[in-house]
Scaffold this motif. Structure first.
Motif, PDB file in Angstrom:
ATOM      1  N   PHE A  65      24.473  32.268  47.794  1.00 18.97           N
ATOM      2  CA  PHE A  65      24.940  30.887  47.914  1.00 18.97           C
ATOM      3  C   PHE A  65      26.329  30.786  48.537  1.00 18.97           C
ATOM      4  CE2 PHE A  65      21.865  30.999  44.513  1.00 18.97           C
ATOM      5  CZ  PHE A  65      21.086  29.875  44.744  1.00 18.97           C
ATOM      6  N   GLN A  66      26.848  31.907  49.010  1.00 20.00           N
ATOM      7  CA  GLN A  66      28.215  31.943  49.517  1.00 20.00           C
ATOM      8  C   GLN A  66      28.413  30.987  50.689  1.00 20.00           C
ATOM      9  OE1 GLN A  66      29.501  35.913  50.337  1.00 20.00           O
ATOM     10  NE2 GLN A  66      31.665  35.378  50.396  1.00 20.00           N
ATOM     11  N   PRO A 122      50.488  10.951  14.912  1.00 20.32           N
ATOM     12  CA  PRO A 122      51.556  11.414  15.814  1.00 20.32           C
ATOM     13  C   PRO A 122      52.563  12.344  15.150  1.00 20.32           C
ATOM     14  CG  PRO A 122      51.805   9.072  15.291  1.00 20.32           C
ATOM     15  CD  PRO A 122      50.453   9.478  14.804  1.00 20.32           C
ATOM     16  N   ALA A 123      52.793  12.188  13.840  1.00 22.92           N
ATOM     17  CA  ALA A 123      53.728  13.080  13.147  1.00 22.92           C
ATOM     18  C   ALA A 123      53.226  14.515  13.166  1.00 22.92           C
ATOM     19  CB  ALA A 123      53.925  12.615  11.704  1.00 22.92           C
ATOM     20  N   LEU A 124      51.911  14.669  13.090  1.00 24.93           N
ATOM     21  CA  LEU A 124      51.316  16.003  13.126  1.00 24.93           C
ATOM     22  C   LEU A 124      51.414  16.598  14.523  1.00 24.93           C
ATOM     23  CD1 LEU A 124      49.579  18.052  11.410  1.00 24.93           C
ATOM     24  CD2 LEU A 124      47.608  17.012  12.512  1.00 24.93           C
ATOM     25  N   TRP A 125      51.095  15.775  15.495  1.00 25.37           N
ATOM     26  CA  TRP A 125      51.104  16.210  16.886  1.00 25.37           C
ATOM     27  C   TRP A 125      52.463  16.815  17.247  1.00 25.37           C
ATOM     28  CZ3 TRP A 125      48.459  12.595  20.964  1.00 25.37           C
ATOM     29  CH2 TRP A 125      48.293  13.279  22.159  1.00 25.37           C
ATOM     30  N   ARG A 126      53.538  16.168  16.826  1.00 26.20           N
ATOM     31  CA  ARG A 126      54.883  16.603  17.209  1.00 26.20           C
ATOM     32  C   ARG A 126      55.315  17.895  16.509  1.00 26.20           C
ATOM     33  NH1 ARG A 126      55.866  10.871  16.834  1.00 26.20           N
ATOM     34  NH2 ARG A 126      56.626  11.153  14.709  1.00 26.20           N
ATOM     35  N   ARG A 127      54.621  18.292  15.469  1.00 21.49           N
ATOM     36  CA  ARG A 127      55.025  19.473  14.715  1.00 21.49           C
ATOM     37  C   ARG A 127      54.661  20.786  15.414  1.00 21.49           C
ATOM     38  NH1 ARG A 127      56.563  16.118  10.921  1.00 21.49           N
ATOM     39  NH2 ARG A 127      57.323  16.970   8.951  1.00 21.49           N
ATOM     40  N   PHE A 128      53.701  20.758  16.321  1.00 25.07           N
ATOM     41  CA  PHE A 128      53.258  21.990  16.977  1.00 25.07           C
ATOM     42  C   PHE A 128      54.304  22.483  17.980  1.00 25.07           C
ATOM     43  CE2 PHE A 128      49.364  20.435  15.211  1.00 25.07           C
ATOM     44  CZ  PHE A 128      48.604  21.565  14.964  1.00 25.07           C
ATOM     45  N   ASP A 129      54.393  23.812  18.098  1.00 24.81           N
ATOM     46  CA  ASP A 129      55.373  24.411  19.005  1.00 24.81           C
ATOM     47  C   ASP A 129      55.131  23.999  20.451  1.00 24.81           C
ATOM     48  OD1 ASP A 129      56.596  25.710  16.899  1.00 24.81           O
ATOM     49  OD2 ASP A 129      55.461  27.568  17.163  1.00 24.81           O
ATOM     50  N   GLU A 130      53.859  24.043  20.860  1.00 23.45           N
ATOM     51  CA  GLU A 130      53.539  23.717  22.254  1.00 23.45           C
ATOM     52  C   GLU A 130      52.255  22.923  22.332  1.00 23.45           C
ATOM     53  OE1 GLU A 130      54.070  26.009  25.671  1.00 23.45           O
ATOM     54  OE2 GLU A 130      55.209  27.599  24.694  1.00 23.45           O
ATOM     55  N   GLU A 131      52.204  22.027  23.310  1.00 26.97           N
ATOM     56  CA  GLU A 131      51.001  21.238  23.560  1.00 26.97           C
ATOM     57  C   GLU A 131      50.471  21.592  24.952  1.00 26.97           C
ATOM     58  OE1 GLU A 131      49.903  16.832  25.094  1.00 26.97           O
ATOM     59  OE2 GLU A 131      51.602  17.003  23.707  1.00 26.97           O
ATOM     60  N   PHE A 132      49.165  21.805  25.032  1.00 29.25           N
ATOM     61  CA  PHE A 132      48.527  22.104  26.305  1.00 29.25           C
ATOM     62  C   PHE A 132      47.519  20.999  26.616  1.00 29.25           C
ATOM     63  CE2 PHE A 132      50.173  26.189  25.167  1.00 29.25           C
ATOM     64  CZ  PHE A 132      50.388  26.856  26.368  1.00 29.25           C
ATOM     65  N   SER A 133      47.655  20.376  27.769  1.00 31.03           N
ATOM     66  CA  SER A 133      46.699  19.362  28.212  1.00 31.03           C
ATOM     67  C   SER A 133      45.754  19.991  29.230  1.00 31.03           C
ATOM     68  CB  SER A 133      47.435  18.169  28.845  1.00 31.03           C
ATOM     69  OG  SER A 133      48.202  17.493  27.873  1.00 31.03           O
ATOM     70  N   PHE A 134      44.495  20.068  28.876  1.00 28.52           N
ATOM     71  CA  PHE A 134      43.479  20.645  29.761  1.00 28.52           C
ATOM     72  C   PHE A 134      42.830  19.506  30.547  1.00 28.52           C
ATOM     73  CE2 PHE A 134      44.141  23.744  26.538  1.00 28.52           C
ATOM     74  CZ  PHE A 134      43.804  24.981  27.077  1.00 28.52           C
ATOM     75  N   SER A 135      42.718  19.704  31.858  1.00 29.97           N
ATOM     76  CA  SER A 135      42.135  18.674  32.717  1.00 29.97           C
ATOM     77  C   SER A 135      40.883  19.216  33.389  1.00 29.97           C
ATOM     78  CB  SER A 135      43.152  18.232  33.781  1.00 29.97           C
ATOM     79  OG  SER A 135      43.601  19.348  34.526  1.00 29.97           O
ATOM     80  N   LEU A 136      40.148  18.323  34.029  1.00 29.74           N
ATOM     81  CA  LEU A 136      38.948  18.743  34.761  1.00 29.74           C
ATOM     82  C   LEU A 136      39.343  19.703  35.881  1.00 29.74           C
ATOM     83  CD1 LEU A 136      37.118  15.303  35.009  1.00 29.74           C
ATOM     84  CD2 LEU A 136      36.440  17.250  33.596  1.00 29.74           C
ATOM     85  N   PRO A 137      38.472  20.655  36.218  1.00 29.20           N
ATOM     86  CA  PRO A 137      38.833  21.651  37.233  1.00 29.20           C
ATOM     87  C   PRO A 137      39.095  21.050  38.602  1.00 29.20           C
ATOM     88  CG  PRO A 137      36.494  21.786  36.641  1.00 29.20           C
ATOM     89  CD  PRO A 137      37.134  20.874  35.654  1.00 29.20           C
ATOM     90  N   ASP A 138      40.130  21.589  39.264  1.00 24.45           N
ATOM     91  CA  ASP A 138      40.433  21.166  40.629  1.00 24.45           C
ATOM     92  C   ASP A 138      39.603  22.011  41.608  1.00 24.45           C
ATOM     93  OD1 ASP A 138      41.665  23.676  40.713  1.00 24.45           O
ATOM     94  OD2 ASP A 138      43.681  22.853  40.462  1.00 24.45           O
ATOM     95  N   LYS A 139      39.865  21.839  42.902  1.00 29.85           N
ATOM     96  CA  LYS A 139      39.060  22.519  43.922  1.00 29.85           C
ATOM     97  C   LYS A 139      39.098  24.032  43.747  1.00 29.85           C
ATOM     98  CE  LYS A 139      38.586  23.155  48.918  1.00 29.85           C
ATOM     99  NZ  LYS A 139      39.104  22.787  50.269  1.00 29.85           N
ATOM    100  N   GLU A 140      40.294  24.577  43.541  1.00 28.74           N
ATOM    101  CA  GLU A 140      40.428  26.029  43.403  1.00 28.74           C
ATOM    102  C   GLU A 140      39.702  26.540  42.164  1.00 28.74           C
ATOM    103  OE1 GLU A 140      43.946  29.404  42.880  1.00 28.74           O
ATOM    104  OE2 GLU A 140      44.450  27.379  43.567  1.00 28.74           O
ATOM    105  N   GLN A 141      39.798  25.813  41.064  1.00 32.23           N
ATOM    106  CA  GLN A 141      39.123  26.227  39.843  1.00 32.23           C
ATOM    107  C   GLN A 141      37.607  26.119  39.979  1.00 32.23           C
ATOM    108  OE1 GLN A 141      41.695  23.539  37.411  1.00 32.23           O
ATOM    109  NE2 GLN A 141      41.685  25.236  35.964  1.00 32.23           N
ATOM    110  N   ILE A 142      37.130  25.110  40.699  1.00 35.42           N
ATOM    111  CA  ILE A 142      35.693  24.977  40.943  1.00 35.42           C
ATOM    112  C   ILE A 142      35.185  26.178  41.734  1.00 35.42           C
ATOM    113  CG2 ILE A 142      33.942  23.643  42.186  1.00 35.42           C
ATOM    114  CD1 ILE A 142      35.479  21.116  41.419  1.00 35.42           C
ATOM    115  N   GLU A 143      35.957  26.607  42.732  1.00 34.56           N
ATOM    116  CA  GLU A 143      35.559  27.776  43.526  1.00 34.56           C
ATOM    117  C   GLU A 143      35.474  29.026  42.651  1.00 34.56           C
ATOM    118  OE1 GLU A 143      38.455  27.920  46.616  1.00 34.56           O
ATOM    119  OE2 GLU A 143      37.503  26.345  47.822  1.00 34.56           O
ATOM    120  N   GLN A 144      36.469  29.198  41.762  1.00 33.96           N
ATOM    121  CA  GLN A 144      36.427  30.343  40.848  1.00 33.96           C
ATOM    122  C   GLN A 144      35.235  30.250  39.898  1.00 33.96           C
ATOM    123  OE1 GLN A 144      40.264  31.270  38.910  1.00 33.96           O
ATOM    124  NE2 GLN A 144      41.237  29.966  40.428  1.00 33.96           N
TER     125      GLN A 144
END
Length: 281
Positions: free
Chosen positions: A252-253, A217-239
């Motif tokens: 297939f449209q 956890p000490a390492l984790w907190r040192r980074f400027d920004e944290e990005f949490s990537f999640s599974l694609p939602d409906k809009e992302q699946i369409e893209q």
């Protein structure tokens, strides 16, 4: 190799051992490989005067990002990435105000949802060479050597503008509460903490993990920004379906409405694999 072949190929093992004994004593971090000739002129990765450069063998790069496409991101993540790119465009203005652009990023999320692709795309967008650390070669069975290897890689990355990717950082920077640890994990985490705190604003360090609960956890907190990537939602699946079906998408449209149901809960890599199989069929 000498140890591994001791039983199944004793002659080879003996020859290798003899060769090692005849070699002069060298520090492990003196072994380097050469970056291929990058070419002269303004397109040279490190400038006109640096056509060839030495770098540690456990660094892979510069990685070609010319064909990398923009990841499919949700709106919030895309805005944050665009903000980082704007910061880098305004680096001089920030420095005059006593500030630095975002230099270190921590990517968290399940496999196949865009962490590595995002790192590659950021390197391309920032027009910086991309390197990544090869875990297979940087980890050593010799006590203390992994930390030394990591420090060599990080010192090299500090010398020139680049994006350095530490993928699967949980394999290196584990929590320092393991009773079986003989001090190696603590040394590695200490090296990373020191380097992150003093990371130059000319380069970007990106760490990624599928298992954030394993990272200290000490390492984790040192980074400027944290990005949490999640599974694609409906809009992302369409893209994703539009991108992965490519020129076959028009065929297939008519099924676009059911794709979010079919691919719900899947990662981008799983969706791509399914669609490629459909296209081949």
């Amino acid at each position: 190799m000498a140890r591994q072949n001791r039983i199944k190929n004793p002659d080879l093992s003996k020859q290798l051992a003899n060769l090692l004994n005849e070699m002069p004593t060298l520090k492990r971090d003196t072994f380097f490989r050469q970056i291929p000739t990058l070419g002269r002129g303004s397109n040279s990765v490190f400038g006109d005067n640096m056509v060839e450069e030495q770098y540690p063998s456990f660094l892979v790069g510069p990685i070609d990002t010319a064909s990398v496409v923009k990841p499919i991101l949700n709106e919030a993540t895309e805005k944050r990435f665009q903000g980082i790119l704007e910061e880098w465009k305004m680096t001089e203005r920030l420095e005059k105000a006593g500030l630095k652009p975002t230099r270190t990023l921590f990517f968290v999320g399940a496999p196949g949802i865009g962490k590595t692709l995002s790192a590659y795309w950021l390197a391309k967008a920032l027009e910086l060479p991309l390197y990544r650390i090869d875990l297979a070669t940087i980890v050593s069975s010799y006590l203390g050597q992994t930390g030394n290897n990591l420090k060599s890689a990080l010192l090299f990355a500090r010398k020139k503008p680049m994006v350095l990717l530490l993928d699967e950082i949980d394999a290196l920077a584990k929590k320092r509460d393991d009773d079986m640890d003989v001090g190696e994990v603590k040394r590695i985490v200490t090296v990373l903490l020191q380097e992150i705190d003093s990371w130059p604003s000319s380069s970007m360090l990106i760490a990624a993990t599928n298992n954030p609960e394993l990272v200290d956890p000490a390492l984790w907190r040192r980074f400027d920004e944290e990005f949490s990537f999640s599974l694609p939602d409906k809009e992302q699946i369409e893209q994703a379906t539009i991108r992965f079906f490519a020129e076959n998408y028009i065929d297939f449209q008519g099924y676009q409405e059911i794709f979010p149901l079919i691919f719900d809960g899947m990662s981008f890599s799983d969706i791509e694999r399914q669609i490629l199989q459909i296209r081949r069929t």
